[in-house]
Design an enzyme around this catalytic site. Structure first.
Site, PDB file in Angstrom:
ATOM      1  N   ASP A  78       0.835  -1.195   0.000  1.00 32.38           N
ATOM      2  CA  ASP A  78       0.000   0.000   0.000  1.00 32.38           C
ATOM      3  C   ASP A  78       0.876   1.254   0.000  1.00 32.38           C
ATOM      4  O   ASP A  78       1.783   1.381   0.821  1.00 32.38           O
ATOM      5  CB  ASP A  78      -0.913  -0.017   1.237  1.00 32.38           C
ATOM      6  CG  ASP A  78      -1.976   1.063   1.197  1.00 32.38           C
ATOM      7  OD1 ASP A  78      -2.367   1.480   0.100  1.00 32.38           O
ATOM      8  OD2 ASP A  78      -2.426   1.478   2.286  1.00 32.38           O
ATOM      9  N   GLU A 130      -1.596   5.721  -8.706  1.00 32.72           N
ATOM     10  CA  GLU A 130      -2.594   6.750  -8.393  1.00 32.72           C
ATOM     11  C   GLU A 130      -2.403   7.967  -9.288  1.00 32.72           C
ATOM     12  O   GLU A 130      -1.289   8.447  -9.479  1.00 32.72           O
ATOM     13  CB  GLU A 130      -2.474   7.163  -6.919  1.00 32.72           C
ATOM     14  CG  GLU A 130      -3.518   8.193  -6.485  1.00 32.72           C
ATOM     15  CD  GLU A 130      -3.484   8.467  -4.976  1.00 32.72           C
ATOM     16  OE1 GLU A 130      -3.951   9.543  -4.570  1.00 32.72           O
ATOM     17  OE2 GLU A 130      -3.001   7.591  -4.220  1.00 32.72           O
ATOM     18  N   HIS A 174      -8.021  10.386   3.124  1.00 31.18           N
ATOM     19  CA  HIS A 174      -7.490   9.425   4.095  1.00 31.18           C
ATOM     20  C   HIS A 174      -7.796   9.867   5.529  1.00 31.18           C
ATOM     21  O   HIS A 174      -7.735  11.053   5.843  1.00 31.18           O
ATOM     22  CB  HIS A 174      -5.971   9.286   3.944  1.00 31.18           C
ATOM     23  CG  HIS A 174      -5.543   8.643   2.667  1.00 31.18           C
ATOM     24  ND1 HIS A 174      -4.914   9.319   1.649  1.00 31.18           N
ATOM     25  CD2 HIS A 174      -5.661   7.360   2.232  1.00 31.18           C
ATOM     26  CE1 HIS A 174      -4.646   8.494   0.651  1.00 31.18           C
ATOM     27  NE2 HIS A 174      -5.090   7.303   0.980  1.00 31.18           N
ATOM     28  N   GLY A 175      -8.086   8.893   6.380  1.00 30.62           N
ATOM     29  CA  GLY A 175      -8.283   9.197   7.789  1.00 30.62           C
ATOM     30  C   GLY A 175      -9.639   9.821   8.062  1.00 30.62           C
ATOM     31  O   GLY A 175     -10.557   9.772   7.242  1.00 30.62           O
ATOM     32  N   SER A 205     -12.732   4.829   4.629  1.00 30.88           N
ATOM     33  CA  SER A 205     -13.220   5.023   5.998  1.00 30.88           C
ATOM     34  C   SER A 205     -13.877   6.386   6.175  1.00 30.88           C
ATOM     35  O   SER A 205     -13.359   7.403   5.699  1.00 30.88           O
ATOM     36  CB  SER A 205     -12.063   4.894   6.998  1.00 30.88           C
ATOM     37  OG  SER A 205     -11.556   3.585   7.015  1.00 30.88           O
ATOM     38  N   ASN A 224     -10.102   0.758  -0.297  1.00 30.99           N
ATOM     39  CA  ASN A 224      -9.128   0.686   0.793  1.00 30.99           C
ATOM     40  C   ASN A 224      -9.759   1.092   2.117  1.00 30.99           C
ATOM     41  O   ASN A 224     -10.480   2.093   2.186  1.00 30.99           O
ATOM     42  CB  ASN A 224      -7.931   1.597   0.500  1.00 30.99           C
ATOM     43  CG  ASN A 224      -6.994   1.023  -0.534  1.00 30.99           C
ATOM     44  OD1 ASN A 224      -7.382   0.196  -1.346  1.00 30.99           O
ATOM     45  ND2 ASN A 224      -5.748   1.452  -0.500  1.00 30.99           N
ATOM     46  N   THR A 227      -8.886   3.224   8.813  1.00 29.11           N
ATOM     47  CA  THR A 227      -9.334   3.929  10.013  1.00 29.11           C
ATOM     48  C   THR A 227     -10.591   3.312  10.614  1.00 29.11           C
ATOM     49  O   THR A 227     -10.661   3.088  11.831  1.00 29.11           O
ATOM     50  CB  THR A 227      -9.581   5.413   9.703  1.00 29.11           C
ATOM     51  OG1 THR A 227      -8.379   5.997   9.196  1.00 29.11           O
ATOM     52  CG2 THR A 227     -10.002   6.166  10.956  1.00 29.11           C
TER      53      THR A 227
END
Length: 293
Positions: A78, A130, A174-175, A205, A224, A227
């Protein structure tokens, strides 16, 4: 059974479902992921980031691969960073590697990614990359618009790099989000039509079940997750401990004997159960239950 991720996601694209890609970082999380996949007869992509000790966690995956031979899985690096890290993952036996050059200019991203593709494909390893940039949730309002994937560049990128799947930026982060997730489904639908290879969504997440289900329906094959699984694990651990540690810390005399009935071994097991249940929720949401190869 560990498979090339391109093959696993190719089936998902053809049959229009999504595959959960949980981050794993220990024997407990690897086992939980395998158990979830076994129980639901669902494929799973085991994402390992460099920060989570590639060699040790890879050993855990190989150990449980033997314990769960009926599970179809891919082992993916990852957010592969340094060239040396990506080569290390290939040497360790990862079936896929992600080359993250999303913060570089287009031409540099293409050049560095294409180099890894040549090496990986020669060894039967698939490559994820990406285009656009999925930022951090704490900066969501400031970075969402600037990181969105350009659909015209996406076609050129896939043709020039030869990657097996493409992580796209369509409004996730992310997060934990600071703000409300706003996915650009029109952009995603266009990318699904223009790009022949499977599409990946980072930052699953906190995005919400409705958004994620629609993303899979619109063209995402890999989601993906980190979190949300971690939070679910921590919640299960706290429930097991049965103590309000924030409150206990304010009281004198509680110290290490504040909850004498708990032990570290069982607390880890309970955390893994919470992780597993949340992962199973997402496997069902993405339509991958019963899709094992």
């Amino acid at each position: 059974m560990i498979l090339n991720m391109g093959i696993l996601l190719g089936k998902a694209k053809k049959e229009r479902y999504g595959v959960a890609a949980p981050n794993v970082w220990s024997f407990d999380t690897v086992k939980a992921a395998y158990e979830a996949a076994r129980d639901l007869k669902a494929p799973v992509i085991l994402d390992i980031a460099g920060i989570h000790k590639l060699e040790e966690t890879c050993d855990a995956v190989r150990f449980y691969e033997k314990k769960f031979p009926e599970v179809t899985a891919a082992l993916n690096l990852d957010h592969g960073g340094a060239y040396e890290e990506i080569i290390q993952a290939i040497r360790l036996g990862f079936s896929s590697v992600m080359v993250d050059r999303s913060e570089l200019p287009f031409e540099e991203n293409v050049k560095e990614t294409a180099e890894i593709v040549k090496i990986a494909h020669a060894l039967g390893v698939s490559v994820e990359a990406e285009l656009g940039h999925v930022g951090q949730g704490c900066e969501y309002e400031e970075t969402r618009e600037s990181g969105l994937t350009n659909k015209d560049e996406a076609v050129k990128y896939v043709n020039q790099t030869g990657v097996d799947c493409l992580a796209v930026s369509v409004g996730t982060s992310h997060g934990a989000y600071k703000g409300t997730p706003k996915l650009d489904f029109e952009l995603l639908a266009a990318l699904d039509k223009l790009v022949e290879i499977p599409l990946v969504l980072h930052g699953g997440s906190g995005t919400g079940d409705e958004n994620l289900a629609k993303a899979v329906q619109t063209g995402i094959q890999k989601v993906n997750l980190c979190t949300d699984l971690s939070v679910a694990g921590l919640s299960a651990m706290k429930a097991y401990l049965g103590a309000d540690y924030d409150n206990m810390a304010k009281k004198k005399g509680s110290g290490e004997f504040g909850n004498p009935s708990a032990n570290m071994w069982d607390s880890d097991m309970e955390a893994a159960k919470g992780y597993k249940q949340k992962l199973m929720h997402y496997m069902k949401l993405f339509g991958s239950a019963g899709r094992d190869c």
